[in-house]
Design a protein around this motif. Structure first.
Motif, PDB file in Angstrom:
ATOM      1  N   THR A  29      -4.588  -0.654  -3.627  1.00 32.12           N
ATOM      2  CA  THR A  29      -5.390   0.338  -2.392  1.00 32.12           C
ATOM      3  C   THR A  29      -6.213  -0.699  -1.460  1.00 32.12           C
ATOM      4  OG1 THR A  29      -6.977   0.286  -3.919  1.00 32.12           O
ATOM      5  CG2 THR A  29      -5.321   2.212  -4.184  1.00 32.12           C
ATOM      6  N   SER A  30      -6.410   0.005  -0.368  1.00 36.12           N
ATOM      7  CA  SER A  30      -7.229  -1.004   0.650  1.00 36.12           C
ATOM      8  C   SER A  30      -8.582  -0.275   0.888  1.00 36.12           C
ATOM      9  CB  SER A  30      -6.275  -1.296   1.920  1.00 36.12           C
ATOM     10  OG  SER A  30      -6.142  -0.040   2.508  1.00 36.12           O
ATOM     11  N   SER A  31      -9.711  -0.856   0.864  1.00 33.89           N
ATOM     12  CA  SER A  31     -10.851  -0.362   1.372  1.00 33.89           C
ATOM     13  C   SER A  31     -11.796  -1.133   2.426  1.00 33.89           C
ATOM     14  CB  SER A  31     -11.702  -0.009   0.031  1.00 33.89           C
ATOM     15  OG  SER A  31     -11.813  -1.242  -0.558  1.00 33.89           O
ATOM     16  N   ASP A  32     -12.058  -0.155   3.352  1.00 35.72           N
ATOM     17  CA  ASP A  32     -13.011  -1.186   4.295  1.00 35.72           C
ATOM     18  C   ASP A  32     -14.208  -1.536   3.900  1.00 35.72           C
ATOM     19  OD1 ASP A  32     -10.923  -0.089   5.632  1.00 35.72           O
ATOM     20  OD2 ASP A  32     -11.768  -0.110   7.614  1.00 35.72           O
ATOM     21  N   TYR A  84      -8.150  -5.492  -0.694  1.00 31.68           N
ATOM     22  CA  TYR A  84      -7.056  -4.946  -1.429  1.00 31.68           C
ATOM     23  C   TYR A  84      -7.421  -5.040  -2.746  1.00 31.68           C
ATOM     24  CZ  TYR A  84      -5.282  -5.167   2.981  1.00 31.68           C
ATOM     25  OH  TYR A  84      -4.935  -4.902   4.546  1.00 31.68           O
ATOM     26  N   SER A 121       0.865  -1.171  -0.047  1.00 36.68           N
ATOM     27  CA  SER A 121       0.007  -0.115   0.159  1.00 36.68           C
ATOM     28  C   SER A 121       0.822   1.266   0.090  1.00 36.68           C
ATOM     29  CB  SER A 121      -0.807   0.097   1.159  1.00 36.68           C
ATOM     30  OG  SER A 121      -1.817  -0.884   1.341  1.00 36.68           O
ATOM     31  N   ILE A 161     -11.212  -5.831   5.154  1.00 33.15           N
ATOM     32  CA  ILE A 161     -10.404  -5.087   4.280  1.00 33.15           C
ATOM     33  C   ILE A 161     -10.052  -5.584   2.915  1.00 33.15           C
ATOM     34  CG2 ILE A 161      -8.270  -3.565   4.122  1.00 33.15           C
ATOM     35  CD1 ILE A 161      -8.339  -3.621   7.303  1.00 33.15           C
TER      36      ILE A 161
END
Lengths: 184, 184
Positions: free
Chosen positions: B59-62, B75, B53, B73
DNA sequence: AATTTCATGTAATTCGTTACATGATTCC
DNA sequence: GGAATCATGTAACGAATTACATGAAATT
């Protein structure tokens, strides 16, 4: 309980079983025992020798530079070291220890009692058979998602493991059936 | 220059190439790519994801806990990540890097151009052939000192390497001779 | 109700490498 | 005289593991 580092200990003690050696020579012979690919660095070997000395498993002695040869430190196995070697060869531990130490233990089979040899060979075989299971499972799980190349890789891996199982089967029946090649 | 850690990077980026995933699922799929034996610990995986990251490759998103599923999470690969993946697949480095990354790079062959595939396969083959040489040399050097078991171990090792060379030969001629199994 | 599986992370430790540092001896 | 091999170590760093810490959801 056996740790990873004990693999090196085992290899060094096993080599010193035959004759006293100095570090430089040990390193070359370790290549044969650990596999000709792996060359151990001095940064690993010398600390290991120090450790073995501290445990009383080996003794070191400075040898003066004789005719044609320069000064060196020769390491020799002690009685306690022999005991420790035998214990390590026989010891069963976590699968990872047994996997990594298999080659080294096999290399010293000539000095290992038949029943221990059998235990080691059979242990290896059953771990490989578990592996076979887990490969089959993972192949089944990912069949839709997998492309030709992934399948080919899995196929080849499976075949290699199966081949080694057959090899072990031969060795085991050999151990059971007749006088071993050499007995010390 | 390629480092050891890049093998994991390569595997993770390769898996995310297909679809976004969360850590737990990634770990399971990594077993297929890295070999069903190796289970990666979270202590390695999560720091790796953090690193990727930071580099902007993922990119990471909850994701909120939807119906039946809990929060996690996810990725996702970025454009820069795709570029980095391609660079890593193609990159040649020290023998150790190429040895360790071979399986992973092979696993993603479906997304690799034919000429890169050939380079990887031929590189692997020539490293194995060097190994064959070094085994023969070491066998010759230690023949007197070696017992039956040591010889058998070397014999088996030699045969395994030879088998893999034959496998590579088949794959190489397949790549050269006809349309690859699947082209993306 | 208990256990397994899902899910994410951190801290301490271990194993091992690379690079550094030193110097004698032998072969070309 | 220079290169390769012999010979022994240390320091800094890197990769990965184990153990620790937490907690929700699903299954039995």
């Amino acid at each position: 309980m056996a740790k990873r580092a004990d693999v090196l200990d085992l290899a060094v003690l096993g080599l010193l079983h035959d004759s006293p050696l100095h570090g430089y020579e040990l390193r070359k012979r370790l290549a044969t025992v650990l596999g000709p690919f792996r060359v151990l660095s001095y940064g690993t070997l010398y600390p290991c020798l120090k450790h073995l000395s501290e445990q009383g498993w080996i003794t070191s002695s400075d040898v003066a530079p004789g005719a044609g040869r320069r000064a060196r430190i020769v390491y020799e196995l002690t009685a306690a070291g022999k005991e420790h070697f035998d214990a390590l060869v026989d010891e069963s531990g976590p699968a990872s220890w047994e996997d990594e130490s298999f080659g080294v233990r096999f290399a010293f089979f000539a000095r290992t009692p038949t029943e221990v040899r059998l235990r080691i060979l059979e242990g290896r075989r059953s771990r490989l058979e578990e592996r076979l299971d887990s490969i089959s499972t993972s192949v089944a799980r990912s069949r839709e998602r997998a492309d030709q190349y992934t399948l080919e890789l899995q196929r080849h891996g499976l075949e290699s493991v199966q081949r080694e199982v057959r090899w072990l089967n031969e060795l085991i029946s050999h151990e059971r059936g007749e006088t071993p090649p050499r007995d010390t």
